[in-house]
Design a protein around this motif. Structure first.
Motif, PDB file in Angstrom:
ATOM      1  N   MET A 446       0.986  -1.409   0.391  1.00  0.00           N
ATOM      2  CA  MET A 446      -0.016  -0.201  -0.145  1.00  0.00           C
ATOM      3  C   MET A 446       0.705   0.814  -0.288  1.00  0.00           C
ATOM      4  N   GLU A 447       1.980   1.621   0.788  1.00  0.00           N
ATOM      5  CA  GLU A 447       3.149   2.470   0.196  1.00  0.00           C
ATOM      6  C   GLU A 447       3.205   2.589  -1.633  1.00  0.00           C
ATOM      7  N   MET A 448       3.389   1.124  -1.616  1.00  0.00           N
ATOM      8  CA  MET A 448       4.218   1.970  -3.305  1.00  0.00           C
ATOM      9  C   MET A 448       2.164   1.802  -3.927  1.00  0.00           C
ATOM     10  N   TYR A 449       1.551   1.872  -3.185  1.00  0.00           N
ATOM     11  CA  TYR A 449       0.289   2.016  -4.614  1.00  0.00           C
ATOM     12  C   TYR A 449       0.419   3.695  -5.310  1.00  0.00           C
ATOM     13  N   TRP A 450       0.602   4.016  -4.629  1.00  0.00           N
ATOM     14  CA  TRP A 450       1.068   6.215  -4.732  1.00  0.00           C
ATOM     15  C   TRP A 450       1.505   6.207  -6.086  1.00  0.00           C
ATOM     16  N   TRP A 451       2.918   5.485  -6.069  1.00  0.00           N
ATOM     17  CA  TRP A 451       3.720   5.607  -7.341  1.00  0.00           C
ATOM     18  C   TRP A 451       2.910   4.323  -8.691  1.00  0.00           C
ATOM     19  N   HIS A 452       2.638   3.336  -8.635  1.00  0.00           N
ATOM     20  CA  HIS A 452       1.792   2.660  -9.773  1.00  0.00           C
ATOM     21  C   HIS A 452       0.919   3.573  -9.557  1.00  0.00           C
ATOM     22  N   ALA A 453      -0.250   4.413  -9.336  1.00  0.00           N
ATOM     23  CA  ALA A 453      -1.445   4.947  -9.598  1.00  0.00           C
ATOM     24  C   ALA A 453      -1.724   6.148  -9.470  1.00  0.00           C
ATOM     25  N   ALA A 454      -1.075   6.959  -9.057  1.00  0.00           N
ATOM     26  CA  ALA A 454      -1.101   8.047  -8.563  1.00  0.00           C
ATOM     27  C   ALA A 454      -1.320   9.204 -10.068  1.00  0.00           C
ATOM     28  N   ILE A 513       5.103   4.312   7.629  1.00  0.00           N
ATOM     29  CA  ILE A 513       4.050   5.004   8.382  1.00  0.00           C
ATOM     30  C   ILE A 513       4.410   5.969   6.945  1.00  0.00           C
ATOM     31  N   TRP A 514       5.009   5.885   6.332  1.00  0.00           N
ATOM     32  CA  TRP A 514       5.099   7.038   4.289  1.00  0.00           C
ATOM     33  C   TRP A 514       3.318   6.720   3.807  1.00  0.00           C
ATOM     34  N   GLN A 515       3.132   5.124   3.966  1.00  0.00           N
ATOM     35  CA  GLN A 515       1.558   5.557   2.992  1.00  0.00           C
ATOM     36  C   GLN A 515       0.295   5.557   3.422  1.00  0.00           C
ATOM     37  N   GLN A 516       0.601   6.088   5.101  1.00  0.00           N
ATOM     38  CA  GLN A 516      -0.984   6.975   6.044  1.00  0.00           C
ATOM     39  C   GLN A 516      -1.400   8.175   4.950  1.00  0.00           C
ATOM     40  N   PRO A 517      -0.891   9.378   4.628  1.00  0.00           N
ATOM     41  CA  PRO A 517      -1.382  10.141   4.166  1.00  0.00           C
ATOM     42  C   PRO A 517      -1.798   9.930   3.054  1.00  0.00           C
ATOM     43  N   HIS A 518      -1.407   8.508   2.302  1.00  0.00           N
ATOM     44  CA  HIS A 518      -1.659   8.273   1.036  1.00  0.00           C
ATOM     45  C   HIS A 518      -3.524   9.324   0.611  1.00  0.00           C
ATOM     46  N   PRO A 519      -4.278   8.278   0.918  1.00  0.00           N
ATOM     47  CA  PRO A 519      -5.253   8.090   1.070  1.00  0.00           C
ATOM     48  C   PRO A 519      -6.033  10.233   0.499  1.00  0.00           C
ATOM     49  N   ILE A 520      -5.341  10.671   1.836  1.00  0.00           N
ATOM     50  CA  ILE A 520      -5.677  12.157   1.764  1.00  0.00           C
ATOM     51  C   ILE A 520      -5.015  12.785   0.287  1.00  0.00           C
ATOM     52  N   PHE A 521      -3.566  12.909  -0.559  1.00  0.00           N
ATOM     53  CA  PHE A 521      -2.739  12.541  -1.472  1.00  0.00           C
ATOM     54  C   PHE A 521      -4.841  12.348  -2.708  1.00  0.00           C
ATOM     55  N   PHE A 593       1.702  17.565   5.139  1.00  0.00           N
ATOM     56  CA  PHE A 593       0.758  18.034   3.602  1.00  0.00           C
ATOM     57  C   PHE A 593      -0.455  17.258   3.656  1.00  0.00           C
ATOM     58  N   GLY A 594      -0.702  15.907   4.597  1.00  0.00           N
ATOM     59  CA  GLY A 594      -1.684  15.131   5.120  1.00  0.00           C
ATOM     60  C   GLY A 594      -2.557  16.241   5.816  1.00  0.00           C
ATOM     61  N   LEU A 595      -2.036  16.516   7.094  1.00  0.00           N
ATOM     62  CA  LEU A 595      -2.842  17.738   8.181  1.00  0.00           C
ATOM     63  C   LEU A 595      -3.245  19.005   7.790  1.00  0.00           C
ATOM     64  N   ARG A 596      -3.138  19.374   6.844  1.00  0.00           N
ATOM     65  CA  ARG A 596      -2.922  20.492   5.936  1.00  0.00           C
ATOM     66  C   ARG A 596      -4.352  20.445   4.521  1.00  0.00           C
ATOM     67  N   THR A 597      -4.004  19.775   4.113  1.00  0.00           N
ATOM     68  CA  THR A 597      -5.166  19.300   3.227  1.00  0.00           C
ATOM     69  C   THR A 597      -5.754  18.893   3.913  1.00  0.00           C
TER      70      THR A 597
END
Length: 776
Positions: A446-454, A513-521, A593-597
């Motif tokens: 799930m941390e790599m989902y950003w690199w696959h799917a964004a 932990i770096w996958q945690q803000p992904h849903p907000i992105f 980024f996550g908290l600001r967004t």
């Protein structure tokens, strides 16, 4: 709102629209050399078929894989999932139980890692006979030429056997998980060509190029619904099953697996080596020969290395029915021989007098559709749907450039778009190797989902992204439960899972932990493309739960009165001690980024900002620096002599991310240091696009291009577009390239107001683009 959407889709291609057919077709794949380790693929995003140079899986059992095809082996005797306890670690004075390897239940922990695992659904190939009656091998292929028509998603494979031509047309139906094959050859009429369907036995290896156990093949059971020119099959192993249906055309028929005793397989000689240095391994081959089957791996376990430093091969001379033949496997490949392969195969036989053989083979988790598509309707559907894909979303045309590297970069872009559509537009997040083979048992990270799917979002191809983006809604109940069990608010998203959504127990998985803000992105990307109340409502529970976790995970240090991240924590590069690591640079930037967004999200919905989130956001530790440079994490020692390998994620905070908490001058010095000091032979594929995005934001556009075309062996793209950068193939390399180049073309928030602000201006690059969204 409409103005905002218009700015996102703004295009600088104010002249004629890009000729997308010409753009795509100039990168059609043409292969003339046999390769036993890298397949060419057709697929529809949910299902994919890997083929060898014959257009099917004739000489190499490449994989037929899907997002729905999984298997779980039985649990260890006497154990239940409820027995798993994990490990308890001290976390800022609190005992927290994490999903890690359970020393009290080691077998159960290992089972949870390996199950469920993705499976190879089956093999479809040709049996080709030479004029003397011997079965042809890959070395008998003459004048081979295989062409992938990218615009239509159809492969044509041409070759000769003893001078007789064979043409195979292969396609995957865009809406049905089915392979269509049309074979045209005088060999058909001569009785020298048939097709077959088979499947491997179960072999849950963590990494496997050829998935399944071909030394112990599986079998299909015939269903009573079979009739006429259609054969319906059923495969069951343990508690899992799936269906396969064959539709034969033009009078072709199907023969069930052959029964009876297999003829003897006599080993004449076997050698392992290279050049003029070979060792005799005939004894080993004879020991491995059982019941007319031989399975041997070509590696140094066969004996002392006979040709150190050279790529070796295993050669076996053998005899079946009085006819001697030779088989060969390259180093680290498996060699399979079977004196009667028909015992485990369904055989497709052409009608007498015909020079064509055509059929469709469909796979399904449930009952296969009643009306199977024909070969012609499959080809017609491809010729309709693939052009629709290429004409949708964005496009980048570099053909007006004078920099000699333009065509290679454009080739990588186009082939990556094809491969992502084939492998990564399915119902679940993809694994690192897509549907080519298995890495990490086929699980998705799930941390790599950003690199696959964004990349789908900025290329404005939302139908492809939406199929898997619902994963966060599916995960939310379990993520809420996990966070609560560890003493946090909100949802803690897992790291490495399968379709059962259960975490693979491992220290890294539990503490990354770096996958945690992904849903907000992802939510922000969705809103930028679809700025509606429906989008806000769809994502609000996920954004809220994610921000709750981000704020409660941050710990208020009583001495410094700053909020800190970790310990325990694994950083992006996974190469530090989690018990002592604190405040990694990338994660601090992503938390901001996550908290600001998330606060911005509440404002869009007419809700008040959350004071608890704001307190953490304002009190979060600054990005750690040493000597005017950002470093991996706070307090790291010998940063630039011991830690310049793996992911240089400290640059990602101002590249992949927009730079919350970043000082631009400090980042410029840091980027320069990374560029000159990092070990680029010890990195991963997505690191180079990440560095390119950092360079682009810094205005270092020439260096951005250099990073996208870096010579490192960890970021190369073969003739098919398959990329290095991790266990091969490594699709995060493809996804990262697509996101980075889209950002460099369409720009980002705050980018210079010119066309393609991430590309060099006036120095050999002419960039035409359309339909691409601006990055955050």
């Amino acid at each position: 709102m409409l103005a905002s959407l218009a700015s996102i889709l703004l295009t600088y291609s104010s002249t004629a629209r890009i000729d997308r057919h010409a753009l795509v077709s100039r990168h059609n794949v043409e292969l003339t050399r046999f390769d036993d380790s890298r397949p060419l693929q057709v697929g529809n995003g949910e299902f994919a078929f890997g083929m060898d140079l014959t257009g099917l899986q004739t000489f190499v059992p490449f994989n037929t894989m899907s997002h729905w095809g999984w298997h779980s082996s039985p649990l260890p005797p006497g154990q239940r999932l409820e027995d798993f306890q994990g490990q308890v670690w001290d976390t800022h004075g609190r005992p927290v139980r994490y999903p890690m390897f359970d020393a009290e239940h080691p077998q159960l922990s290992e089972w949870m890692a390996a199950n469920p695992h993705r499976i190879n659904l089956g093999r479809i190939g040709l049996t080709l006979l030479k004029k003397d009656g011997r079965i042809a091998t890959a070395s008998d292929l003459q004048n081979p030429k295989q062409t992938l028509d990218l615009w239509n998603g159809i492969v044509t494979s041409k070759f000769e056997i003893d001078g007789d031509p064979v043409t195979v047309t292969t396609a995957c139906h865009p809406g049905v998980d089915a392979i269509a094959a049309l074979i045209e050859s005088p060999l058909v009429k001569q009785g020298r060509l048939t097709a077959f369907l088979s499947c491997p036995g179960n072999d849950p290896l963590q990494f496997a190029n050829l998935v399944g156990d071909w030394s112990h093949p599986g079998h299909f059971d015939k269903l009573p619904s079979s009739n006429g020119n259609r054969l319906d099959l059923f495969r069951k192993f343990d508690n899992d099953d799936y269906r396969v249906s064959l539709l034969c055309e033009a009078g072709a028929s199907v023969a069930s697996p052959k029964s009876g005793e297999a003829p003897p397989l006599r080993i004449v000689k076997a050698e392992y080596g290279a050049g003029d240095k070979w060792v005799d391994v005939t004894e080993q081959a004879n020991k491995a020969n059982r019941d007319g089957r031989l399975t041997m791996r070509a590696d140094n376990t066969l004996g002392p290395d006979p040709a150190h430093g050279f790529v070796k091969a295993l050669k076996v001379w053998y005899e079946i029915g009085g006819k001697e033949q030779v088989a060969e496997a390259r180093e680290n490949q498996e060699l399979y021989l079977d004196s009667m392969p028909e015992r485990d195969r369904v055989t497709i036989q052409p009608s007498s007098g015909s020079e064509t053989l055509s059929f469709v083979c469909a796979f399904s988790r449930d009952a296969v559709t009643k009306n199977l598509p024909t070969v012609e309707t499959t080809l017609s559907a491809c010729r309709q749907k693939w052009p629709m894909y290429w004409n949708s979303g964005g496009a980048i045309d570099l053909s007006g450039s004078t920099d000699p590297r333009w065509k290679e970069l454009e080739r990588r872009i186009v082939l990556s778009q094809y491969l992502m559509k084939v492998n990564e537009a399915g119902s679940f997040p993809p694994q690192e190797s897509g549907l080519v083979n298995n890495g990490w048992y086929g699980r998705f990270h799930m941390e790599m989902y950003w690199w696959h799917a964004a990349q789908w979002a900025v290329w404005n191809r939302w139908p492809e992204l939406d199929r898997s983006l619902g994963i966060y809604k599916k995960l939310l109940p379990g993520a809420l439960k996990l966070a609560k069990s560890e003493g946090y608010l909100g949802a803690r998203w897992p790291k490495c899972i399968g379709p059962d959504l259960r975490e693979w127990p491992h220290e890294i998985h539990a503490l990354l932990i770096w996958q945690q803000p992904h849903p907000i992105f992802f939510a922000e990307l969705d809103y930028r493309a679809h700025p509606t109340q429906a989008t806000l409502k769809k994502w609000q529970p996920i954004v809220e739960a994610t921000a709750d976790f981000l704020s409660s995970y941050a710990f208020l240090d009583p001495v410094t009165q700053r909020y800190v991240l970790g310990p325990p924590v694994f950083v992006v590069s996974e190469n530090t001690d989690p018990r002592t690591t604190q405040n990694p640079t990338f994660e601090l930037g992503y938390w901001r980024f996550g908290l600001r967004t998330a606060q911005l999200w509440r404002k869009r919905m007419g809700l008040a900002e959350r004071a608890d989130w704001d307190k953490v956001l304002r009190g979060l530790s600054p990005l750690p620096e040493q000597d005017g440079l950002y470093v991996l994490h706070e307090g790291v020692k010998d940063m630039w002599t011991k830690w310049t390998f793996e992911h240089p994620a400290l640059t990602g905070v101002f590249g992949m991310l927009p730079g919350d908490g970043v000082d631009r001058e400090t980042m410029q010095r840091t980027f320069d240091k990374v560029a000159s000091n990092w070990d680029f032979n010890h990195t991963w594929g997505w690191d180079f696009p990440m560095l390119a995005m950092c360079a682009a934001r810094l205005g270092e556009t020439d260096r951005a291009i250099d990073m996208l075309l870096h010579k490192s062996p960890g970021f190369q793209f073969d003739e098919r577009g398959l990329a290095t950068g991790g266990p091969f193939p490594y699709f995060p390399s493809n996804g990262a390239l697509l996101y980075a180049v889209a950002m460099m073309a369409a720009g980002w928030d705050g980018a210079p107001h010119r066309n393609a602000p991430g590309f060099p201006s006036g120095s050999g690059w002419k960039v035409r683009w359309e339909g691409i969204g601006r990055a955050p």
